[in-house]
Design a protein around this motif. Structure first.
Motif, mmCIF file in Angstrom:
data_model
loop_
_atom_site.group_PDB
_atom_site.id
_atom_site.type_symbol
_atom_site.label_atom_id
_atom_site.label_comp_id
_atom_site.label_asym_id
_atom_site.label_seq_id
_atom_site.Cartn_x
_atom_site.Cartn_y
_atom_site.Cartn_z
ATOM 1 N N VAL A 1 30.186 37.425 48.786
ATOM 2 C CA VAL A 1 29.657 36.467 48.031
ATOM 3 C C VAL A 1 30.306 35.698 46.987
ATOM 4 O O VAL A 1 30.583 36.523 45.982
ATOM 5 N N GLY A 2 30.650 34.558 47.227
ATOM 6 C CA GLY A 2 31.509 33.928 45.965
ATOM 7 C C GLY A 2 33.026 33.831 46.649
ATOM 8 O O GLY A 2 33.664 34.621 46.796
ATOM 9 N N HIS B 1 38.382 33.148 43.049
ATOM 10 C CA HIS B 1 39.563 33.977 43.063
ATOM 11 C C HIS B 1 39.802 35.213 43.597
ATOM 12 O O HIS B 1 40.476 35.637 44.647
ATOM 13 N N GLY C 1 36.901 36.426 45.747
ATOM 14 C CA GLY C 1 36.391 36.316 47.012
ATOM 15 C C GLY C 1 37.388 36.082 48.158
ATOM 16 O O GLY C 1 37.730 36.642 49.143
ATOM 17 N N ASP D 1 29.491 28.603 47.281
ATOM 18 C CA ASP D 1 28.603 27.557 47.103
ATOM 19 C C ASP D 1 28.975 26.424 46.343
ATOM 20 O O ASP D 1 28.256 25.624 45.551
ATOM 21 N N ARG E 1 41.398 27.937 39.622
ATOM 22 C CA ARG E 1 40.495 27.569 38.618
ATOM 23 C C ARG E 1 41.581 27.276 37.208
ATOM 24 O O ARG E 1 41.155 26.104 36.527
ATOM 25 N N LYS F 1 44.222 22.336 32.597
ATOM 26 C CA LYS F 1 45.775 22.294 32.450
ATOM 27 C C LYS F 1 46.366 21.161 33.073
ATOM 28 O O LYS F 1 45.862 20.246 32.893
ATOM 29 N N ALA G 1 24.024 32.795 48.282
ATOM 30 C CA ALA G 1 23.271 34.092 48.394
ATOM 31 C C ALA G 1 22.017 33.978 47.726
ATOM 32 O O ALA G 1 22.153 33.884 46.491
ATOM 33 N N ARG H 1 34.356 24.661 33.986
ATOM 34 C CA ARG H 1 34.572 25.524 34.751
ATOM 35 C C ARG H 1 34.753 25.449 36.283
ATOM 36 O O ARG H 1 35.510 26.154 36.695
ATOM 37 N N ILE I 1 39.827 27.798 27.027
ATOM 38 C CA ILE I 1 39.886 26.628 27.768
ATOM 39 C C ILE I 1 39.390 25.476 26.658
ATOM 40 O O ILE I 1 39.983 24.191 26.754
ATOM 41 N N GLU J 1 42.965 24.387 25.428
ATOM 42 C CA GLU J 1 43.604 23.767 26.471
ATOM 43 C C GLU J 1 43.358 22.316 26.670
ATOM 44 O O GLU J 1 44.037 21.518 26.726
ATOM 45 N N ASN K 1 27.612 36.200 36.516
ATOM 46 C CA ASN K 1 26.539 36.334 37.186
ATOM 47 C C ASN K 1 26.105 37.662 38.081
ATOM 48 O O ASN K 1 26.817 37.981 39.137
ATOM 49 N N LEU L 1 21.887 38.369 40.952
ATOM 50 C CA LEU L 1 21.603 38.859 42.521
ATOM 51 C C LEU L 1 21.628 40.448 42.533
ATOM 52 O O LEU L 1 20.907 40.927 43.309
ATOM 53 N N SER M 1 40.019 36.956 34.128
ATOM 54 C CA SER M 1 41.360 36.403 34.231
ATOM 55 C C SER M 1 41.870 36.748 35.792
ATOM 56 O O SER M 1 40.896 37.387 36.393
ATOM 57 N N GLN N 1 44.429 37.773 37.159
ATOM 58 C CA GLN N 1 45.182 39.178 37.588
ATOM 59 C C GLN N 1 43.773 40.076 37.948
ATOM 60 O O GLN N 1 44.075 40.955 38.707
ATOM 61 N N TRP O 1 47.512 34.061 31.054
ATOM 62 C CA TRP O 1 48.282 33.194 30.383
ATOM 63 C C TRP O 1 47.281 32.055 29.903
ATOM 64 O O TRP O 1 46.309 31.948 30.300
HETATM 65 P P1 FAD Z 1 34.994 32.668 40.278
HETATM 66 O O1 FAD Z 1 36.600 32.310 40.647
HETATM 67 O O2 FAD Z 1 34.275 31.983 39.115
HETATM 68 O O3 FAD Z 1 34.435 32.790 41.317
HETATM 69 C C1 FAD Z 1 33.144 32.886 41.758
HETATM 70 C C2 FAD Z 1 32.414 31.906 42.782
HETATM 71 O O4 FAD Z 1 31.015 32.715 43.097
HETATM 72 C C3 FAD Z 1 32.168 30.606 42.305
HETATM 73 O O5 FAD Z 1 32.579 29.667 43.066
HETATM 74 C C4 FAD Z 1 30.579 30.584 42.350
HETATM 75 O O6 FAD Z 1 30.015 29.230 42.337
HETATM 76 C C5 FAD Z 1 30.352 31.400 43.310
HETATM 77 N N1 FAD Z 1 28.747 32.184 43.342
HETATM 78 C C6 FAD Z 1 28.449 32.781 42.403
HETATM 79 N N2 FAD Z 1 26.843 33.039 42.798
HETATM 80 C C7 FAD Z 1 26.931 32.789 44.135
HETATM 81 C C8 FAD Z 1 25.966 33.013 44.994
HETATM 82 N N3 FAD Z 1 24.832 33.844 44.536
HETATM 83 N N4 FAD Z 1 26.312 32.641 46.260
HETATM 84 C C9 FAD Z 1 27.497 31.983 46.590
HETATM 85 N N5 FAD Z 1 28.315 31.834 45.753
HETATM 86 C C10 FAD Z 1 28.054 32.413 44.589
HETATM 87 N N6 FAD Z 1 42.591 33.117 33.957
HETATM 88 C C11 FAD Z 1 43.734 33.346 33.743
HETATM 89 O O7 FAD Z 1 44.278 34.487 33.923
HETATM 90 N N7 FAD Z 1 44.674 32.449 33.326
HETATM 91 C C12 FAD Z 1 44.200 31.184 32.977
HETATM 92 O O8 FAD Z 1 45.126 30.210 32.649
HETATM 93 C C13 FAD Z 1 42.823 30.733 33.349
HETATM 94 N N8 FAD Z 1 42.447 29.464 33.156
HETATM 95 C C14 FAD Z 1 41.131 28.980 33.314
HETATM 96 C C15 FAD Z 1 40.749 27.855 32.962
HETATM 97 C C16 FAD Z 1 39.522 27.341 33.354
HETATM 98 C C17 FAD Z 1 39.132 25.961 33.258
HETATM 99 C C18 FAD Z 1 38.607 28.372 33.801
HETATM 100 C C19 FAD Z 1 37.043 28.058 34.214
HETATM 101 C C20 FAD Z 1 38.877 29.614 34.137
HETATM 102 C C21 FAD Z 1 40.287 30.185 33.860
HETATM 103 N N9 FAD Z 1 40.724 31.585 33.935
HETATM 104 C C22 FAD Z 1 42.068 31.622 33.677
HETATM 105 C C23 FAD Z 1 39.800 32.380 34.475
HETATM 106 C C24 FAD Z 1 39.834 32.613 35.886
HETATM 107 O O9 FAD Z 1 39.770 31.393 36.680
HETATM 108 C C25 FAD Z 1 38.735 33.676 36.368
HETATM 109 O O10 FAD Z 1 38.974 34.909 35.702
HETATM 110 C C26 FAD Z 1 38.382 33.733 37.611
HETATM 111 O O11 FAD Z 1 37.995 32.761 38.437
HETATM 112 C C27 FAD Z 1 37.589 34.967 38.118
HETATM 113 O O12 FAD Z 1 37.527 34.924 39.602
HETATM 114 P P2 FAD Z 1 36.132 35.354 40.176
HETATM 115 O O13 FAD Z 1 36.376 35.310 41.775
HETATM 116 O O14 FAD Z 1 35.663 36.637 39.475
HETATM 117 O O15 FAD Z 1 35.111 34.436 39.920
#
Ligand code: FAD
Length: 404
Positions: A7-8, A11, A13, A34, A42, A47, A79, A127, A153, A156, A242, A245, A292, A294, A321
């Motif tokens: 789900v999601g 990065h 997923g 979604d 992201r 940037k 979901a 976001r 953010i 930046e 989030n 769920l 992050s 990472q 970074w």
């Molecule tokens: P996400 O990438 O947020 O993905 C989660 C996904 O799940 C989203 O698409 C969301 O819509 C979806 N979702 C949620 N609920 C549901 C549901 N019920 N059903 C279906 N889909 C769902 N990190 C760094 O290390 N360096 C950086 O320079 C940096 N810059 C960033 C700049 C910005 C503008 C942003 C927003 C973030 C930045 N980050 C950075 C943080 C990094 O992008 C996040 O830590 C990372 O994306 C986390 O990954 P994730 O998979 O946990 O969540």
């Protein structure tokens, strides 16, 4: 183990799906997405992407063909609920998917500003890709931006808006920028650099109202009585994981979905990774939730390994970074809890690192335009080694010696 439903498609997923296939996992993989795009990166949203003119394709991890070739089913939708007894996920559309293992990679969402006029169209957040596109499109018609929140953010975006010729004011409630994440030395450096670029940074203040006329923003009032004119407000006041769920399915949650050191929730058939996961960390003690790339990608790799028979506790070293104007900040390790900071290099020369110690234990390194120190820090931590504060401060001490 049966089908893996993720789900999601951010990065975390995306990476679980890719790593599962890389490890030879041959059963069904579904990635519930979604957002109306192929899975994308992201960090560039605040940037290079917002600064430049590249199209969305430049952000995608992989083209559509990759998912077809790898038999990773991208399922558009949200979901909506989990039936743990029947091992089914229900989508908002009503469709259901059976899982053998369910991965919650739901990320985080913006914390919303609770002020009158905060839902006007020129109050923006950053976001998702659509946010970045919207800001990129309206920036040329704007002259004065007020940015609420001096986190990564917000800063930046501030640097980019200034480069694009806008007047920029940044409001921050804390006494320094990025206060939760970096040392005072690094905050001060960035405050100076942003101010040199012509950005006005207001510390220890809060926005109390957004003024508008006929649906158009005219300014922002501050807790100290001042009023700043503005035709654009960008809000960067943090995110909320989030967790709903998981919570609605009866899984334990707190400041994230609670998982053990194997990223497993209280239900062994459900894991959580990335921004939404509050994970047990034997290395750092207690539980952590990190935001992050990472963290999300290493969680994903650790989980994919577990699901394909190589079960190990999650134990990666954090790194991060942020690019702000011409400066690149890189952080190796977790610097929270330090009691001593040693500088290597010279802030006046725009290249230095802050080595953060608790006693004699090196917790992490914040580097500004010193990629070599950052890579050194990551390699040193991977070897579970340290250098003394005196060695860190001594530019004639050869860092490579510590890695030999
Ligand atoms: P996400 O990438 O947020 O993905 C989660 C996904 O799940 C989203 O698409 C969301 O819509 C979806 N979702 C949620 N609920 C549901 C549901 N019920 N059903 C279906 N889909 C769902 N990190 C760094 O290390 N360096 C950086 O320079 C940096 N810059 C960033 C700049 C910005 C503008 C942003 C927003 C973030 C930045 N980050 C950075 C943080 C990094 O992008 C996040 O830590 C990372 O994306 C986390 O990954 P994730 O998979 O946990 O969540």
């Amino acid at each position: 183990i049966g089908p893996v439903i993720i789900v999601g498609a951010g990065h975390g997923g995306y990476q679980v799906a890719a790593s599962l296939r890389q490890a030879g996992f041959a059963e069904r993989i579904c990635l519930i997405n979604d957002e109306p795009h192929l899975p994308y990166q992201r960090p560039p949203l605040s940037k290079g992407y917002i600064k430049g003119s590249a199209g969305p394709d430049s952000l995608m991890f992989r083209p559509e063909k990759f998912y077809q070739d790898q038999s990773i089913e991208l399922i558009a939708g949200r979901a909506a609920s989990i039936d743990r007894a029947a091992r089914k996920v229900q989508l908002a559309s009503g469709a259901t998917l059976d899982y053998g293992h369910l991965v919650l990679a739901t990320g985080a969402r913006n914390r919303l500003l609770d002020l009158p006029n905060a839902n006007l169209p020129d109050v923006k957040y950053l976001r998702i890709l659509d946010d970045s596109e919207a800001l990129r499109a309206i920036m040329p018609s704007k002259t004065r931006a007020v940015i609420i929140g001096a986190g990564f953010i917000g800063l930046e975006f501030a640097a980019t808006a200034r480069i694009k010729g806008l007047e920029v004011d940044v409001l921050e409630l804390a006494p320094r920028v990025m206060a939760r994440a970096v040392t005072a030395e690094v905050s001060e450096y960035f405050q100076d650099r942003h101010r040199e670029a012509g950005i006005r940074i207001h510390l220890g203040v809060q926005a109390t109202s957004i003024e508008a006329e006929g649906g158009k923003i005219t300014g922002v009032s501050l807790s100290d009585g001042r009023h700043l004119p503005a035709d654009l407000v960008v809000v960067g006041v943090g995110v909320l994981p989030n967790i709903e769920l998981a919570a609605e399915a009866g899984l334990p949650v707190a400041a994230g979905i609670i998982v053990d050191e194997y990223l497993s929730t209280a239900d062994p058939n459900i894991s959580a990774i990335g921004d939404c996961a509050l994970f047990a960390s034997p290395r750092f003690g207690g539980s952590l939730r990190l935001e992050s790339v990472q963290n999300a990608t290493d969680h994903a790799r650790c989980l994919a390994a577990k699901l394909t028979g190589d079960k190990k506790p999650y134990d990666s070293h954090p790194w991060f970074w942020s690019d702000q104007g011409e400066d690149k900040l890189q952080i190796a390790g977790l610097t929270t809890g330090y009691d001593r900071v040693v500088l290597r290099g010279d802030p006046a020369k725009k290249a230095f690192s802050a080595f953060c110690y608790h006693g004699d234990k090196l917790l992490g390194i914040e580097s500004i335009n010193r990629a070599g120190d950052h890579m050194f820090g990551r390699r040193l931590q991977a070897m579970d080694r340290s250098i003394t504060p005196e060695q860190a401060a001594d530019e004639s001490f050869d860092l490579k010696r510590a890695l030999a």
